[in-house]
Scaffold this motif. Structure first.
Motif, PDB file in Angstrom:
ATOM      1  N   PHE A 163       0.830  -1.205   0.000  1.00 51.88           N
ATOM      2  CA  PHE A 163       0.000   0.000   0.000  1.00 51.88           C
ATOM      3  C   PHE A 163       0.868   1.259   0.000  1.00 51.88           C
ATOM      4  CE2 PHE A 163      -1.658   3.233   3.007  1.00 51.88           C
ATOM      5  CZ  PHE A 163      -2.547   3.846   2.149  1.00 51.88           C
ATOM      6  N   LEU A 164       1.842   1.320   0.911  1.00 49.81           N
ATOM      7  CA  LEU A 164       2.687   2.511   1.005  1.00 49.81           C
ATOM      8  C   LEU A 164       3.518   2.722  -0.253  1.00 49.81           C
ATOM      9  CD1 LEU A 164       4.115   2.859   4.616  1.00 49.81           C
ATOM     10  CD2 LEU A 164       2.918   4.556   3.268  1.00 49.81           C
ATOM     11  N   SER A 165       4.021   1.644  -0.823  1.00 50.10           N
ATOM     12  CA  SER A 165       4.839   1.796  -2.028  1.00 50.10           C
ATOM     13  C   SER A 165       4.018   2.350  -3.191  1.00 50.10           C
ATOM     14  CB  SER A 165       5.485   0.467  -2.419  1.00 50.10           C
ATOM     15  OG  SER A 165       4.525  -0.443  -2.899  1.00 50.10           O
ATOM     16  N   GLN A 166       2.744   2.060  -3.197  1.00 54.38           N
ATOM     17  CA  GLN A 166       1.894   2.541  -4.289  1.00 54.38           C
ATOM     18  C   GLN A 166       1.367   3.946  -4.050  1.00 54.38           C
ATOM     19  OE1 GLN A 166      -0.909  -0.284  -5.708  1.00 54.38           O
ATOM     20  NE2 GLN A 166      -1.775   1.097  -7.207  1.00 54.38           N
ATOM     21  N   PHE A 167       1.084   4.316  -2.800  1.00 51.57           N
ATOM     22  CA  PHE A 167       0.401   5.582  -2.538  1.00 51.57           C
ATOM     23  C   PHE A 167       1.247   6.629  -1.825  1.00 51.57           C
ATOM     24  CE2 PHE A 167      -3.100   2.714  -3.366  1.00 51.57           C
ATOM     25  CZ  PHE A 167      -3.856   3.474  -4.237  1.00 51.57           C
ATOM     26  N   SER A 168       2.428   6.291  -1.353  1.00 50.28           N
ATOM     27  CA  SER A 168       3.264   7.309  -0.711  1.00 50.28           C
ATOM     28  C   SER A 168       3.833   8.240  -1.762  1.00 50.28           C
ATOM     29  CB  SER A 168       4.385   6.652   0.099  1.00 50.28           C
ATOM     30  OG  SER A 168       5.278   5.958  -0.749  1.00 50.28           O
ATOM     31  N   GLY A 169       4.128   9.459  -1.350  1.00 51.52           N
ATOM     32  CA  GLY A 169       4.714  10.429  -2.257  1.00 51.52           C
ATOM     33  C   GLY A 169       3.735  11.184  -3.126  1.00 51.52           C
ATOM     34  N   ARG A 170       2.464  10.969  -2.939  1.00 51.07           N
ATOM     35  CA  ARG A 170       1.464  11.727  -3.695  1.00 51.07           C
ATOM     36  C   ARG A 170       0.267  11.987  -2.810  1.00 51.07           C
ATOM     37  NH1 ARG A 170      -1.603   7.614  -7.717  1.00 51.07           N
ATOM     38  NH2 ARG A 170      -1.759   5.841  -6.318  1.00 51.07           N
ATOM     39  N   LYS A 171      -0.165  13.218  -2.795  1.00 50.35           N
ATOM     40  CA  LYS A 171      -1.275  13.600  -1.933  1.00 50.35           C
ATOM     41  C   LYS A 171      -2.592  13.179  -2.568  1.00 50.35           C
ATOM     42  CE  LYS A 171      -2.911  17.371   0.842  1.00 50.35           C
ATOM     43  NZ  LYS A 171      -3.173  16.696   2.058  1.00 50.35           N
ATOM     44  N   ALA A 172      -3.449  12.603  -1.772  1.00 49.34           N
ATOM     45  CA  ALA A 172      -4.760  12.163  -2.250  1.00 49.34           C
ATOM     46  C   ALA A 172      -5.628  13.365  -2.566  1.00 49.34           C
ATOM     47  CB  ALA A 172      -5.440  11.302  -1.193  1.00 49.34           C
ATOM     48  N   PRO A 173      -6.477  13.247  -3.564  1.00 53.75           N
ATOM     49  CA  PRO A 173      -7.403  14.360  -3.862  1.00 53.75           C
ATOM     50  C   PRO A 173      -8.403  14.506  -2.732  1.00 53.75           C
ATOM     51  CG  PRO A 173      -7.929  12.424  -5.176  1.00 53.75           C
ATOM     52  CD  PRO A 173      -6.664  12.109  -4.431  1.00 53.75           C
ATOM     53  N   LYS A 174      -8.816  15.749  -2.507  1.00 53.25           N
ATOM     54  CA  LYS A 174      -9.828  16.022  -1.478  1.00 53.25           C
ATOM     55  C   LYS A 174     -11.157  15.428  -1.930  1.00 53.25           C
ATOM     56  CE  LYS A 174      -7.778  19.310   1.173  1.00 53.25           C
ATOM     57  NZ  LYS A 174      -7.220  18.887   2.380  1.00 53.25           N
ATOM     58  N   THR A 175     -11.788  14.688  -1.026  1.00 49.45           N
ATOM     59  CA  THR A 175     -13.097  14.128  -1.326  1.00 49.45           C
ATOM     60  C   THR A 175     -14.099  14.624  -0.300  1.00 49.45           C
ATOM     61  OG1 THR A 175     -12.620  12.169  -0.011  1.00 49.45           O
ATOM     62  CG2 THR A 175     -12.178  12.020  -2.364  1.00 49.45           C
ATOM     63  N   ILE A 176     -15.314  14.768  -0.734  1.00 46.69           N
ATOM     64  CA  ILE A 176     -16.385  15.198   0.150  1.00 46.69           C
ATOM     65  C   ILE A 176     -17.231  13.985   0.443  1.00 46.69           C
ATOM     66  CG2 ILE A 176     -18.408  16.669   0.393  1.00 46.69           C
ATOM     67  CD1 ILE A 176     -17.053  18.566  -1.629  1.00 46.69           C
ATOM     68  N   THR A 177     -17.379  13.668   1.723  1.00 46.11           N
ATOM     69  CA  THR A 177     -18.223  12.541   2.091  1.00 46.11           C
ATOM     70  C   THR A 177     -19.590  13.066   2.496  1.00 46.11           C
ATOM     71  OG1 THR A 177     -17.348  12.604   4.336  1.00 46.11           O
ATOM     72  CG2 THR A 177     -16.323  11.064   2.830  1.00 46.11           C
ATOM     73  N   PRO A 178     -20.643  12.382   2.097  1.00 44.94           N
ATOM     74  CA  PRO A 178     -21.988  12.851   2.420  1.00 44.94           C
ATOM     75  C   PRO A 178     -22.295  12.747   3.894  1.00 44.94           C
ATOM     76  CG  PRO A 178     -22.092  10.763   1.259  1.00 44.94           C
ATOM     77  CD  PRO A 178     -20.671  11.163   1.337  1.00 44.94           C
TER      78      PRO A 178
END
Length: 133
Positions: free
Chosen positions: A118-133
């Motif tokens: 998981f970390l190797s795939q998603f580290s180093g890039r900020k996730a887009p802001k999402t709005i939860t209902p």
């Protein structure tokens, strides 16, 4: 419209509005188009690592934002720092890279492999802001 009928209609709407207000502001783990192993790694990371590390894909905000606010326990911000699988496994097994406060073997076995993937795939890039209902 009678009072009884009005209560019947407005009652459930009030409950829905309350649930909507309570749910606002909650963060959720969001791994777009990820397989089951990566999703599991994100959940484990959120449960065991989010107190000291930041990674928006795991809804984790444990790192200090300002350098003057940093505490000894604050780990790297993985939104900014990229890691590969082997480095993550090394850090998990050895309590970090520089004998920091990371508990050695905080996750083991397949759980550690899932977190590393998981970390190797998603580290180093900020996730887009999402709005939860």
């Amino acid at each position: 419209m009678s009072r009884r009928r009005l209560r019947t209609v407005l009652g459930p709407l009030a409950v829905l509005a309350t649930v909507g207000v309570v749910a606002c502001g909650e963060q959720t783990v969001s791994t777009p188009r990820a397989d089951e192993q990566i999703n599991h790694g994100a959940m484990i990371f959120h449960e065991r690592c989010s107190g000291c590390h930041t990674l928006s894909y795991a809804a984790a905000e444990g790192s200090a934002i300002k350098p003057n606010d940093k505490e000894y326990k604050d780990g790297p911000n993985f939104d900014q720092r990229r890691e590969d699988e082997n480095s993550v496994l090394y850090a998990i097994q050895n309590g970090g890279f520089s004998s920091g406060p990371t508990p050695q073997d905080i996750v083991v076995g397949l759980h550690a492999q899932d977190v590393a993937k998981f970390l190797s795939q998603f580290s180093g890039r900020k996730a887009p802001k999402t709005i939860t209902p």
